[in-house]
Design an enzyme around this catalytic site. Sequence first.
Site, PDB file in Angstrom:
ATOM      1  N   ALA A  65       3.887  38.145  14.299  1.00  0.00           N
ATOM      2  CA  ALA A  65       4.308  37.840  15.670  1.00  0.00           C
ATOM      3  C   ALA A  65       3.115  37.988  16.606  1.00  0.00           C
ATOM      4  O   ALA A  65       2.192  38.762  16.343  1.00  0.00           O
ATOM      5  CB  ALA A  65       5.412  38.804  16.073  1.00  0.00           C
ATOM      6  N   GLU A 112       7.188  37.758   6.614  1.00  0.00           N
ATOM      7  CA  GLU A 112       8.631  37.512   6.692  1.00  0.00           C
ATOM      8  C   GLU A 112       8.922  36.018   6.606  1.00  0.00           C
ATOM      9  O   GLU A 112       9.882  35.588   5.956  1.00  0.00           O
ATOM     10  CB  GLU A 112       9.191  38.129   7.981  1.00  0.00           C
ATOM     11  CG  GLU A 112       9.140  39.651   7.899  1.00  0.00           C
ATOM     12  CD  GLU A 112       9.370  40.327   9.236  1.00  0.00           C
ATOM     13  OE1 GLU A 112       8.726  39.932  10.229  1.00  0.00           O
ATOM     14  OE2 GLU A 112      10.178  41.253   9.297  1.00  0.00           O
ATOM     15  N   GLU A 132       3.715  46.426  11.026  1.00  0.00           N
ATOM     16  CA  GLU A 132       4.365  46.693  12.323  1.00  0.00           C
ATOM     17  C   GLU A 132       4.335  48.166  12.701  1.00  0.00           C
ATOM     18  O   GLU A 132       4.266  48.512  13.875  1.00  0.00           O
ATOM     19  CB  GLU A 132       5.814  46.192  12.296  1.00  0.00           C
ATOM     20  CG  GLU A 132       5.975  44.685  12.269  1.00  0.00           C
ATOM     21  CD  GLU A 132       5.969  44.079  10.872  1.00  0.00           C
ATOM     22  OE1 GLU A 132       5.549  44.768   9.903  1.00  0.00           O
ATOM     23  OE2 GLU A 132       6.392  42.923  10.737  1.00  0.00           O
TER      24      GLU A 132
END
Length: 258
Positions: A65, A112, A132
């Site tokens: 992300a 992911e 993360e």
Amino acid sequence: MSYRTLSVAKEGPLGIVTINRPDALNALSRELVSELIAVLSALEADEEVRCLVVTGSDRAFSAGADIKEMVDMSAVQMAMTEHFFPLWDKVGRYPKPLVGALSGFVLGGGLELAMSLDVLIASETTQMGQPEINIGVIPGGGGTQRLTRAVGKYKAMEMILTGTRIGAEEAKTLGLVSRVVPKEAYLEEAKKVAREIASKSPMSVKLAKMAVNKAFETGLGAGLDFERELFYLLFASEDAKEGMKAFMEKRKPAFKGK
Ligand code: CAA
């Protein structure tokens, strides 16, 4: 249609989607995510396309992300804009087969995304991880569930709690990718696998994919029942008759997707 963060090409029955945000190691910005959803929808509707290859650059499939975009977002903004969650839904329910051609960093949301694809081919330079924890969050795109199902509790815990990365060979040993090839060859190898899949009956491929995915969502008995129903269903297809006749006649089958 043209895109700013990715490119798309058609090679015979293959749709090739290349994530292209080199300055950010292909981080999944909102723009990239919405373009990816759009391109997947377009290729889903394109009847010529039987199999997709999803790739990035040699340096990064995707570093996850976009942290620069997320840094100032509130929880409410994150929830209300839904950020990249529609992508996981799109990829998770995608009816056509998806082959991932991985190289370099495959991290966070990038891993992911990769784990939502169907077959993963990796360059020997591939590094996979869920980092993360290093930025004070946890995987939010299915990593805690898909990685655990893929590699088991203890390796998943190690990767998710420490944020450490694993290399391509270890990923292969763990069953997280199916082939590791030299860095010059990963994209061609993924296309080779995709062409092989595209040569099969599209209906068998679609139902086989549905049946395998069912294994992640149900108990064994219900999964076996589901498989059996799909197996019977395929006997009603012209392709099944053609496949068996071609075997008897010692020729290649000509599948029509009917
Ligand atoms: N978001 C935004 N920008 C990113 C990025 C990310 N995830 N990863 C890398 N970049 C940017 C860097 O900021 C840098 O940009 P600038 O040149 O403008 O500074 C550029 O890409 C190149 O990166 P580095 O200079 O850091 O390259 P490196 O080779 O030294 O390190 C790396 C590479 C180890 C991948 C490192 O960039 C890194 O750790 N990136 C973050 C990885 C990460 O934490 N991903 C998880 C994100 S959260 C998530 O994905 C949530 C979820 O589950 C959905």
